[in-house]
Enzyme design. Sequence first.
Site, PDB file in Angstrom:
ATOM      1  N   PRO A  45      53.339  83.547 -19.976  1.00  0.00           N
ATOM      2  CA  PRO A  45      52.895  83.252 -21.346  1.00  0.00           C
ATOM      3  C   PRO A  45      54.079  83.127 -22.303  1.00  0.00           C
ATOM      4  O   PRO A  45      55.098  83.793 -22.128  1.00  0.00           O
ATOM      5  CB  PRO A  45      52.029  84.463 -21.704  1.00  0.00           C
ATOM      6  CG  PRO A  45      52.383  85.544 -20.735  1.00  0.00           C
ATOM      7  CD  PRO A  45      52.902  84.874 -19.507  1.00  0.00           C
ATOM      8  N   ASP A  46      53.953  82.244 -23.307  1.00  0.00           N
ATOM      9  CA  ASP A  46      54.978  82.172 -24.350  1.00  0.00           C
ATOM     10  C   ASP A  46      54.664  83.221 -25.405  1.00  0.00           C
ATOM     11  O   ASP A  46      53.778  84.055 -25.230  1.00  0.00           O
ATOM     12  CB  ASP A  46      55.082  80.747 -24.921  1.00  0.00           C
ATOM     13  CG  ASP A  46      53.831  80.288 -25.634  1.00  0.00           C
ATOM     14  OD1 ASP A  46      52.888  81.083 -25.785  1.00  0.00           O
ATOM     15  OD2 ASP A  46      53.786  79.106 -26.043  1.00  0.00           O
ATOM     16  N   PHE A  47      55.404  83.247 -26.501  1.00  0.00           N
ATOM     17  CA  PHE A  47      55.128  84.202 -27.572  1.00  0.00           C
ATOM     18  C   PHE A  47      53.985  83.740 -28.459  1.00  0.00           C
ATOM     19  O   PHE A  47      53.083  84.488 -28.771  1.00  0.00           O
ATOM     20  CB  PHE A  47      56.366  84.345 -28.480  1.00  0.00           C
ATOM     21  CG  PHE A  47      57.405  85.315 -27.971  1.00  0.00           C
ATOM     22  CD1 PHE A  47      57.217  86.054 -26.818  1.00  0.00           C
ATOM     23  CD2 PHE A  47      58.583  85.497 -28.686  1.00  0.00           C
ATOM     24  CE1 PHE A  47      58.179  86.942 -26.373  1.00  0.00           C
ATOM     25  CE2 PHE A  47      59.554  86.387 -28.250  1.00  0.00           C
ATOM     26  CZ  PHE A  47      59.353  87.106 -27.089  1.00  0.00           C
ATOM     27  N   ARG A  48      54.084  82.465 -28.897  1.00  0.00           N
ATOM     28  CA  ARG A  48      53.316  82.079 -30.074  1.00  0.00           C
ATOM     29  C   ARG A  48      52.145  81.139 -29.861  1.00  0.00           C
ATOM     30  O   ARG A  48      51.446  80.835 -30.824  1.00  0.00           O
ATOM     31  CB  ARG A  48      54.273  81.466 -31.121  1.00  0.00           C
ATOM     32  CG  ARG A  48      55.240  82.494 -31.676  1.00  0.00           C
ATOM     33  CD  ARG A  48      56.235  81.922 -32.645  1.00  0.00           C
ATOM     34  NE  ARG A  48      57.213  82.941 -33.029  1.00  0.00           N
ATOM     35  CZ  ARG A  48      58.283  83.278 -32.335  1.00  0.00           C
ATOM     36  NH1 ARG A  48      58.551  82.667 -31.195  1.00  0.00           N
ATOM     37  NH2 ARG A  48      59.110  84.235 -32.752  1.00  0.00           N
ATOM     38  N   ASN A 119      65.047  81.495 -22.687  1.00  0.00           N
ATOM     39  CA  ASN A 119      64.181  82.211 -21.760  1.00  0.00           C
ATOM     40  C   ASN A 119      64.935  83.273 -20.980  1.00  0.00           C
ATOM     41  O   ASN A 119      66.140  83.170 -20.752  1.00  0.00           O
ATOM     42  CB  ASN A 119      63.498  81.236 -20.810  1.00  0.00           C
ATOM     43  CG  ASN A 119      62.548  80.319 -21.551  1.00  0.00           C
ATOM     44  OD1 ASN A 119      62.175  80.619 -22.687  1.00  0.00           O
ATOM     45  ND2 ASN A 119      62.170  79.226 -20.930  1.00  0.00           N
ATOM     46  N   ASP A 121      63.495  84.335 -18.008  1.00  0.00           N
ATOM     47  CA  ASP A 121      62.800  84.340 -16.720  1.00  0.00           C
ATOM     48  C   ASP A 121      63.661  83.858 -15.554  1.00  0.00           C
ATOM     49  O   ASP A 121      63.237  83.918 -14.405  1.00  0.00           O
ATOM     50  CB  ASP A 121      61.507  83.516 -16.804  1.00  0.00           C
ATOM     51  CG  ASP A 121      61.739  82.088 -17.316  1.00  0.00           C
ATOM     52  OD1 ASP A 121      62.810  81.504 -17.026  1.00  0.00           O
ATOM     53  OD2 ASP A 121      60.848  81.556 -18.001  1.00  0.00           O
ATOM     54  N   HIS A 138      69.594  84.264 -25.023  1.00  0.00           N
ATOM     55  CA  HIS A 138      69.007  85.570 -25.298  1.00  0.00           C
ATOM     56  C   HIS A 138      69.151  86.505 -24.103  1.00  0.00           C
ATOM     57  O   HIS A 138      68.357  87.429 -23.929  1.00  0.00           O
ATOM     58  CB  HIS A 138      67.539  85.426 -25.705  1.00  0.00           C
ATOM     59  CG  HIS A 138      67.354  84.684 -27.003  1.00  0.00           C
ATOM     60  ND1 HIS A 138      66.168  84.127 -27.400  1.00  0.00           N
ATOM     61  CD2 HIS A 138      68.246  84.406 -27.999  1.00  0.00           C
ATOM     62  CE1 HIS A 138      66.328  83.536 -28.598  1.00  0.00           C
ATOM     63  NE2 HIS A 138      67.580  83.679 -28.970  1.00  0.00           N
ATOM     64  N   CYS A 146      72.791 101.157 -20.169  1.00  0.00           N
ATOM     65  CA  CYS A 146      72.344 102.217 -21.066  1.00  0.00           C
ATOM     66  C   CYS A 146      72.596 101.787 -22.508  1.00  0.00           C
ATOM     67  O   CYS A 146      73.681 101.307 -22.831  1.00  0.00           O
ATOM     68  CB  CYS A 146      73.115 103.493 -20.749  1.00  0.00           C
ATOM     69  SG  CYS A 146      72.824 104.820 -21.929  1.00  0.00           S
ATOM     70  N   THR A 210      59.864  74.753 -27.183  1.00  0.00           N
ATOM     71  CA  THR A 210      60.271  75.848 -28.075  1.00  0.00           C
ATOM     72  C   THR A 210      59.719  75.632 -29.471  1.00  0.00           C
ATOM     73  O   THR A 210      59.617  74.495 -29.933  1.00  0.00           O
ATOM     74  CB  THR A 210      61.817  75.997 -28.142  1.00  0.00           C
ATOM     75  OG1 THR A 210      62.150  76.919 -29.191  1.00  0.00           O
ATOM     76  CG2 THR A 210      62.520  74.675 -28.392  1.00  0.00           C
TER      77      THR A 210
HETATM   78  P1  CNA Z   1      57.515  80.421 -28.689  1.00  0.00           P
HETATM   79  O1  CNA Z   1      57.841  80.770 -30.083  1.00  0.00           O
HETATM   80  O2  CNA Z   1      56.414  81.143 -28.014  1.00  0.00           O
HETATM   81  O3  CNA Z   1      57.180  78.841 -28.702  1.00  0.00           O
HETATM   82  C1  CNA Z   1      56.761  78.154 -27.562  1.00  0.00           C
HETATM   83  C2  CNA Z   1      56.613  76.684 -27.927  1.00  0.00           C
HETATM   84  O4  CNA Z   1      56.351  75.941 -26.755  1.00  0.00           O
HETATM   85  C3  CNA Z   1      55.481  76.399 -28.905  1.00  0.00           C
HETATM   86  O5  CNA Z   1      55.904  75.461 -29.852  1.00  0.00           O
HETATM   87  C4  CNA Z   1      54.377  75.838 -27.996  1.00  0.00           C
HETATM   88  O6  CNA Z   1      53.563  74.918 -28.670  1.00  0.00           O
HETATM   89  C5  CNA Z   1      55.189  75.148 -26.950  1.00  0.00           C
HETATM   90  N1  CNA Z   1      54.545  75.040 -25.651  1.00  0.00           N
HETATM   91  C6  CNA Z   1      53.810  75.965 -24.981  1.00  0.00           C
HETATM   92  N2  CNA Z   1      53.430  75.499 -23.790  1.00  0.00           N
HETATM   93  C7  CNA Z   1      53.949  74.231 -23.691  1.00  0.00           C
HETATM   94  C8  CNA Z   1      53.902  73.233 -22.687  1.00  0.00           C
HETATM   95  N3  CNA Z   1      53.282  73.406 -21.520  1.00  0.00           N
HETATM   96  N4  CNA Z   1      54.538  72.061 -22.932  1.00  0.00           N
HETATM   97  C9  CNA Z   1      55.178  71.851 -24.104  1.00  0.00           C
HETATM   98  N5  CNA Z   1      55.240  72.767 -25.079  1.00  0.00           N
HETATM   99  C10 CNA Z   1      54.643  73.943 -24.872  1.00  0.00           C
HETATM  100  O7  CNA Z   1      58.788  80.495 -27.734  1.00  0.00           O
HETATM  101  P2  CNA Z   1      60.317  80.217 -28.075  1.00  0.00           P
HETATM  102  O8  CNA Z   1      61.040  80.174 -26.788  1.00  0.00           O
HETATM  103  O9  CNA Z   1      60.495  79.098 -29.015  1.00  0.00           O
HETATM  104  O10 CNA Z   1      60.694  81.556 -28.859  1.00  0.00           O
HETATM  105  C11 CNA Z   1      61.820  82.195 -28.631  1.00  0.00           C
HETATM  106  C12 CNA Z   1      61.650  83.510 -27.841  1.00  0.00           C
HETATM  107  C13 CNA Z   1      60.519  83.529 -26.862  1.00  0.00           C
HETATM  108  C14 CNA Z   1      62.849  83.720 -27.006  1.00  0.00           C
HETATM  109  O11 CNA Z   1      63.554  84.823 -27.466  1.00  0.00           O
HETATM  110  C15 CNA Z   1      62.384  83.962 -25.576  1.00  0.00           C
HETATM  111  O12 CNA Z   1      63.133  84.958 -24.952  1.00  0.00           O
HETATM  112  C16 CNA Z   1      60.992  84.406 -25.720  1.00  0.00           C
HETATM  113  N6  CNA Z   1      60.114  84.285 -24.537  1.00  0.00           N
HETATM  114  C17 CNA Z   1      60.597  83.894 -23.324  1.00  0.00           C
HETATM  115  C18 CNA Z   1      59.762  83.777 -22.231  1.00  0.00           C
HETATM  116  C19 CNA Z   1      60.336  83.338 -20.907  1.00  0.00           C
HETATM  117  O13 CNA Z   1      61.447  83.721 -20.563  1.00  0.00           O
HETATM  118  N7  CNA Z   1      59.617  82.505 -20.167  1.00  0.00           N
HETATM  119  C20 CNA Z   1      58.398  84.046 -22.362  1.00  0.00           C
HETATM  120  C21 CNA Z   1      57.918  84.462 -23.624  1.00  0.00           C
HETATM  121  C22 CNA Z   1      58.786  84.569 -24.693  1.00  0.00           C
END
Ligand code: CNA
Length: 278
Positions: A45-48, A119, A121, A138, A146, A210
């Site tokens: 899952p993403d954050f937002r 990311n 991951d 990040h 520690c 992003t």
């Molecule tokens: P975010 O803020 O959650 O944004 C994600 C973006 O991707 C949004 O604009 C969504 O609309 C878009 N999106 C989601 N799914 C898709 C898809 N299938 N195709 C195209 N677009 C899509 O995440 P950001 O990375 O912008 O925010 C930064 C944070 C989130 C970083 O510090 C990361 O470390 C952190 N994060 C990372 C992971 C990971 O490592 N996979 C997971 C969750 C959060």
Amino acid sequence: SAAYGPPATLPERSLEAVAEHIKSGKARRIVVMTGAGISTAAGIPDFRSPKTGLYSNLARLNLPYAEAVFDISYFRNRPEPFYVLAQELYPGKFHPTISHAFIALLAEKGLLQMLFTQNIDCLERAAGVPAEKIVEAHGSFATQRCIECKVEFPDEHMKAHVLRGDVPRCGECKGLVKPDITFFGEALPRAFSEKSHHTAMADLVLIIGTSLTVYPFASLPEMARKETPRVLFNMEKVGSLGSRSDDVLELGACDDGIRKLAELLGWTDELHDHWRNL
Ligand code: CNA
């Protein structure tokens, strides 16, 4: 409303034109920027994203606010929620997406100048992007230490703790151990500032999955030269993308946009072979 002028580099603002730009050999320093959206199709899952994003599913952790799970001062007092999440997100459980494979293919073809990822991951490494071409802006789960005495903590012990979902403590001082991922309130790894100039050298920028809301990462696309084409592969329009003369918006699931670009490049079979063999 076209506040920008006609394209300076591309014949037109389309993915077809971007593919021509690459095929003509004019794009040989491609900079890629990624976020959580590139990995949602892998099951992370993403954050937002509304409904499916981590932030909308964190209620069970009883956080005062969603970002607290990645906040260093909150972590000092209550590390447990982070470790609940870490157990879910820990690398090794997920397979890279076709978009990750595409970045590895760019590297294989000698076209990847640098990949900047937010990311944690490690899926770009898993897809075969060479380590020297990756800036983990990040940090990642690859190492941990520690938070008090900064002594590194062994990988195997870390893995055992994370998979059990419990909180590791330093063998030296009993301080809390945290993976070297950047929390809110912490500085980014030095590689980010050391390598961000690669963006100014780019002849093409691809921005994939992003929200461009976390700074300083979100300012990277602004560092591209004005005439450098910037292509956004994202569900939604983000940042200032679309405001420059050579910006191309490919809105929707990034895997669809990337497949379309690969098709236009004549790379479909190669891409699938690479992906299948991961
Ligand atoms: P975010 O803020 O959650 O944004 C994600 C973006 O991707 C949004 O604009 C969504 O609309 C878009 N999106 C989601 N799914 C898709 C898809 N299938 N195709 C195209 N677009 C899509 O995440 P950001 O990375 O912008 O925010 C930064 C944070 C989130 C970083 O510090 C990361 O470390 C952190 N994060 C990372 C992971 C990971 O490592 N996979 C997971 C969750 C959060």
